[in-house]
Design an enzyme around this catalytic site. Structure first.
Site, PDB file in Angstrom:
ATOM      1  N   HIS A  51      64.742  94.145  40.443  1.00  0.00           N
ATOM      2  CA  HIS A  51      64.255  93.173  41.522  1.00  0.00           C
ATOM      3  C   HIS A  51      63.807  93.741  42.917  1.00  0.00           C
ATOM      4  O   HIS A  51      64.253  94.644  42.975  1.00  0.00           O
ATOM      5  CB  HIS A  51      64.832  91.629  41.549  1.00  0.00           C
ATOM      6  CG  HIS A  51      65.076  91.011  40.242  1.00  0.00           C
ATOM      7  ND1 HIS A  51      63.942  90.560  39.665  1.00  0.00           N
ATOM      8  CD2 HIS A  51      66.298  90.776  39.421  1.00  0.00           C
ATOM      9  CE1 HIS A  51      64.127  89.601  38.571  1.00  0.00           C
ATOM     10  NE2 HIS A  51      65.553  89.866  38.346  1.00  0.00           N
ATOM     11  N   CYS A  57      59.364  93.208  42.603  1.00  0.00           N
ATOM     12  CA  CYS A  57      58.540  92.227  43.486  1.00  0.00           C
ATOM     13  C   CYS A  57      58.878  92.700  44.735  1.00  0.00           C
ATOM     14  O   CYS A  57      59.582  93.471  44.870  1.00  0.00           O
ATOM     15  CB  CYS A  57      59.366  91.097  43.252  1.00  0.00           C
ATOM     16  SG  CYS A  57      58.836  89.887  41.863  1.00  0.00           S
TER      17      CYS A  57
END
Length: 386
Positions: free
Chosen positions: A224, A273
């Site tokens: 992430h 992300c």
């Protein structure tokens, strides 16, 4: 008791003034995307808890966070949005898995990446022809019998916050390791690291003696993330500082800290992300003047050179991941390298990956990979198999 996503949504809406909450409701019902919230349902809502229940009933819990973030930013409540995004794990838990919520590929008019093909090897004739034609424009590539190529692969799958598990990331690791080995790299693997552990792993990798006998390296990190940070496995509301700054990757591998890779290509690939925004939008039809002091006797090298990086998405946007087949970025990258690395240099391969994302899309599922901090003055041909 740990707060739920529903609790964080209520807290965010409670932070709005009466006027801002009214604007939030109006913008919510004005959204064009399906499913839509009916104005009549919003007008019945009296408390923020009821509004959050309506959001969750309409969108599911994960998507409700993303809709709330979108609307909050639209009405100018950026600090509230930032706090909500941080409290719910940076927005990536909802947005790295939404491919499972879009229509199946056959119905949506797109195909998921095909990573099943084998890497096509280069021919000796092709290699000699390119060297003959382009000569000094190409990075030297050592013969596989004498070189010691290393690649670093870090993959964070399991997080302290169980809902942040990156389903499908195991498939990405298999695909990337297979590709890197086919390209002639010994792969140094790490799984489920904190931010500090990722930093230490890169430092250690930069110090490996094999780089002196190598002609290049790859560093692949999958996790992430936020705009300029990669999340460690402990990252969350209670541990917001568990991350690896992207700058650290380049710092550890630069000329000062990794002289063994001086004048050698360093390819950085990051699947994470970089924010919570969708990758698409609606489009209407209608210096100092003084000369530097130069020393001619010393060998003074560029501190950061020969890098090229490809990131899975543009700043502030999401990177999508299929829960079975893995990340779109890794999938298309493997597909392109398998088919074209035998005849194209790395920057051209990156352009072809971008073309896949330009053509890919389903509704509001939009993503565009991007190059960053490119400092390669020459062309890097991998010549797989040679």
């Amino acid at each position: 008791m740990e707060k739920t996503i529903q609790d964080h949504l209520v807290n965010a809406l409670d932070d709005l003034t009466t006027d801002k909450l009214k604007k939030f409701k109006n913008k919510l019902v004005d959204r064009k995307q399906e499913p839509r919230v009916r104005r009549s349902d919003v007008e019945k809502v009296e408390y923020t808890t009821e509004l959050v229940d309506l959001l969750i009933d309409t969108y599911t819990t994960r998507t409700a966070v993303q809709v709330a973030l979108e609307v909050l930013r639209t009405i100018g409540c950026n600090q509230v949005a930032q706090n909500l995004e941080a409290a719910t794990g940076g927005g990536c838990t909802a947005l790295q898995a939404p491919v499972q919520n879009v229509p199946p590929p056959s119905a949506a008019g797109y195909d998921l990446p095909d990573t099943s093909a084998m890497l096509i090897p280069s021919s000796e004739q092709f290699k000699q022809d390119i060297i003959s034609k382009k000569g000094q424009e190409i990075y030297p590539v050592l013969d596989k019998g004498v070189r010691k190529r290393l690649a670093l692969l870090i993959n964070n799958v399991e997080f302290d916050c169980k809902r942040k598990k990156r389903n499908g990331a195991q498939k990405d690791q298999e695909n990337m390791e297979k590709l890197l080995r086919a390209l002639g790299y010994d792969v140094v693997k790490h799984t489920d690291l904190s931010g500090r552990e990722m930093d230490d792993a890169i430092k250690t990798f930069a110090g490996r003696s094999e780089h002196a006998e190598s002609d290049s390296t790859f560093v692949v990190i999958m996790s992430h993330g936020q705009r300029d940070k990669i999340s460690g496995i402990h990252h969350g509301p209670d541990n917001p500082d568990d991350f690896l700054p992207v700058d650290n990757i380049f710092n550890h591998l630069n000329t000062a800290n990794c002289p063994a890779l001086l004048n050698k290509p360093k390819v950085i690939l990051i699947q994470a992300c970089r924010g919570g925004k969708a990758g698409g939008t609606w489009v209407s039809d209608s210096h100092s003047d003084e000369e530097p002091d130069l020393e001619g006797d010393a060998s003074y090298e560029h501190n950061e050179k020969d890098f090229i990086s490809l990131l899975s998405c543009t700043p502030e946007t999401k990177a999508y991941r299929d829960p079975v087949n893995g990340a779109l970025f890794i999938g298309f990258l493997v597909q392109v390298f398998n088919a074209k690395a035998h005849e194209d240099h790395v920057e051209e391969l990156f352009r072809q990956i971008m073309r896949h994302f330009e053509q890919f899309g389903c509704g509001q599922v939009k993503q565009m990979v991007c190059k960053d901090r490119g400092s390669m003055p020459k062309l890097f041909y991998l010549f797989p198999g040679l």
